[in-house]
Design an enzyme around this catalytic site. Structure first.
Site, PDB file in Angstrom:
ATOM      1  CB  ILE A 228      -1.051   0.010   0.924  1.00 43.59           C
ATOM      2  CG1 ILE A 228      -2.190   0.551   0.566  1.00 43.59           C
ATOM      3  CG2 ILE A 228      -0.504   0.285   1.966  1.00 43.59           C
ATOM      4  CD1 ILE A 228      -3.228   0.623   1.685  1.00 43.59           C
TER       5      ILE A 228
ATOM      6  CG  ASN B 186       0.236   2.400  17.880  1.00 49.38           C
ATOM      7  OD1 ASN B 186      -0.341   3.502  18.132  1.00 49.38           O
ATOM      8  ND2 ASN B 186       1.211   1.872  17.462  1.00 49.38           N
TER       9      ASN B 186
ATOM     10  N   GLY C  85       4.239  -3.195  11.615  1.00 47.78           N
ATOM     11  CA  GLY C  85       3.349  -3.817  10.042  1.00 47.78           C
ATOM     12  C   GLY C  85       3.228  -2.773   9.534  1.00 47.78           C
ATOM     13  CB  VAL C  86       0.339  -2.344   6.534  1.00 47.58           C
ATOM     14  CG1 VAL C  86      -0.976  -1.302   8.176  1.00 47.58           C
ATOM     15  CG2 VAL C  86       0.162  -1.096   5.743  1.00 47.58           C
ATOM     16  CG  ASP C  87       1.298   2.484  12.216  1.00 47.16           C
ATOM     17  OD1 ASP C  87       1.383   4.020  10.766  1.00 47.16           O
ATOM     18  OD2 ASP C  87       1.332   2.720  13.426  1.00 47.16           O
TER      19      ASP C  87
ATOM     20  CB  SER D  90      -7.754  -5.437  13.056  1.00 49.48           C
ATOM     21  OG  SER D  90      -8.510  -4.492  13.961  1.00 49.48           O
ATOM     22  CB  THR D  91      -6.215  -9.838   9.270  1.00 51.38           C
ATOM     23  OG1 THR D  91      -5.558  -8.819   8.529  1.00 51.38           O
ATOM     24  CG2 THR D  91      -7.397  -8.770   9.548  1.00 51.38           C
TER      25      THR D  91
ATOM     26  CB  VAL E 215       0.318  -7.548  15.931  1.00 49.18           C
ATOM     27  CG1 VAL E 215       1.400  -8.038  15.010  1.00 49.18           C
ATOM     28  CG2 VAL E 215       0.290  -5.719  15.315  1.00 49.18           C
ATOM     29  CE1 TYR E 216      -2.460  -3.776  17.586  1.00 42.88           C
ATOM     30  CE2 TYR E 216      -4.193  -2.366  17.142  1.00 42.88           C
ATOM     31  CZ  TYR E 216      -3.212  -2.333  16.855  1.00 42.88           C
ATOM     32  OH  TYR E 216      -2.669  -1.118  17.829  1.00 42.88           O
TER      33      TYR E 216
HETATM   34  P1  ADP Z   1      -2.756  -4.003  12.576  1.00 37.78           P
HETATM   35  O1  ADP Z   1      -2.689  -4.395  13.905  1.00 37.78           O
HETATM   36  O2  ADP Z   1      -4.069  -3.686  12.274  1.00 37.78           O
HETATM   37  O3  ADP Z   1      -3.574  -5.811  12.928  1.00 37.78           O
HETATM   38  P2  ADP Z   1      -1.117  -4.980  10.615  1.00 37.78           P
HETATM   39  O4  ADP Z   1      -0.123  -3.734  10.583  1.00 37.78           O
HETATM   40  O5  ADP Z   1      -0.464  -5.644  12.357  1.00 37.78           O
HETATM   41  O6  ADP Z   1      -2.214  -3.606  11.495  1.00 37.78           O
HETATM   42  O7  ADP Z   1      -1.399  -5.863   9.471  1.00 37.78           O
HETATM   43  C1  ADP Z   1      -3.177  -5.475   9.273  1.00 37.78           C
HETATM   44  C2  ADP Z   1      -2.239  -6.101   7.661  1.00 37.78           C
HETATM   45  O8  ADP Z   1      -1.319  -5.172   7.222  1.00 37.78           O
HETATM   46  C3  ADP Z   1      -2.045  -7.256   7.616  1.00 37.78           C
HETATM   47  O9  ADP Z   1      -3.011  -7.908   7.003  1.00 37.78           O
HETATM   48  C4  ADP Z   1      -0.499  -6.896   6.780  1.00 37.78           C
HETATM   49  O10 ADP Z   1       0.137  -8.025   6.190  1.00 37.78           O
HETATM   50  C5  ADP Z   1      -0.609  -5.771   5.849  1.00 37.78           C
HETATM   51  N1  ADP Z   1       0.778  -5.158   5.689  1.00 37.78           N
HETATM   52  C6  ADP Z   1       2.142  -5.673   5.990  1.00 37.78           C
HETATM   53  N2  ADP Z   1       2.576  -3.883   5.849  1.00 37.78           N
HETATM   54  C7  ADP Z   1       1.855  -3.997   4.293  1.00 37.78           C
HETATM   55  C8  ADP Z   1       2.095  -3.274   3.577  1.00 37.78           C
HETATM   56  N3  ADP Z   1       2.989  -2.453   3.193  1.00 37.78           N
HETATM   57  N4  ADP Z   1       1.103  -2.910   2.557  1.00 37.78           N
HETATM   58  C9  ADP Z   1      -0.038  -3.864   2.482  1.00 37.78           C
HETATM   59  N5  ADP Z   1      -0.839  -4.085   3.898  1.00 37.78           N
HETATM   60  C10 ADP Z   1       0.463  -4.125   4.272  1.00 37.78           C
END
Ligand code: ADP
Length: 171
Positions: free
Chosen positions: A11, A24, A32-34, A117-118, A120-121
């Site tokens: 993304i 968060n 993760g994505v954050d 949320s799918t 680490v949450y």
């Molecule tokens: P949460 O804490 O809401 O669960 P995470 O970041 O741990 O958030 O995971 C949410 C989703 O984002 C997971 O499916 C993860 O594989 C995905 N993710 C991680 N990095 C990226 C990225 N660069 N682009 C899109 N999705 C991602």
């Protein structure tokens, strides 16, 4: 009618009006994505998030995208899965609904979501996909400004879950 699509991808590379960050409640970055979004946007994103003093689960806040190709980042803290009896589904629906509301208020036509949320949450993927697609479909049925909403899945399992959930909606 605005369209919904699911794609495999990263993304942080999305060239859209707004990407959504699965943040968060501190809004100050995480894993993760954050973490990926903060790294790609640069330190200005962190600076732009400080004045919010955090954000409750299910609400959404908007900042510029800075070094990202996306113009805006919409930050929404998803619910942590506690077994399903702690309003997780309502809160997850709030994330999608409020993010799209903020996007429309900023005249966004194209919005990309990660799977909120799918990671680490711990929200079960199929259940999260059902909530997300239902909520997005309802908004798309009413909007006159949004043109395209996409779910950007980081892996095949996630892409399949959202494609299946979307297909089940129209059955
Ligand atoms: P949460 O804490 O809401 O669960 P995470 O970041 O741990 O958030 O995971 C949410 C989703 O984002 C997971 O499916 C993860 O594989 C995905 N993710 C991680 N990095 C990226 C990225 N660069 N682009 C899109 N999705 C991602």
């Amino acid at each position: 009618m605005a369209e919904f699509t699911v794609l495999r991808g990263d993304i942080t590379l999305s060239q859209v009006d707004a990407i959504v960050n699965a943040a968060n409640t501190t809004l100050l970055g995480g894993g993760g994505v954050d973490g990926a979004i903060h790294r790609a946007a640069g330190p200005e994103l962190f600076e732009a998030c400080v004045p919010f003093n955090g954000c409750p689960t299910g609400e959404a806040r908007i900042t510029p995208g800075f070094k990202l190709p996306a113009k805006w980042v919409i930050h929404t803290p998803g619910p942590i899965w506690h077994g399903g009896q702690e309003h997780e589904a309502e809160l997850l629906a709030d994330c999608y609904r409020n993010s799209l509301k903020v996007a429309m208020a900023h005249d966004c036509r194209t919005v990309d979501f990660p799977s909120i949320s799918t990671g680490v949450y711990g929200y079960p993927l199929d259940e999260a996909a059902a909530v997300a697609t239902q909520t997005i479909a309802t908004v798309l049925g009413h909007t006159t400004t949004l043109e395209q909403v996409r779910l950007v899945a980081f892996d095949d399992l996630t892409a399949t879950a959202y494609r299946t959930a979307w297909a089940n909606l129209v059955d």
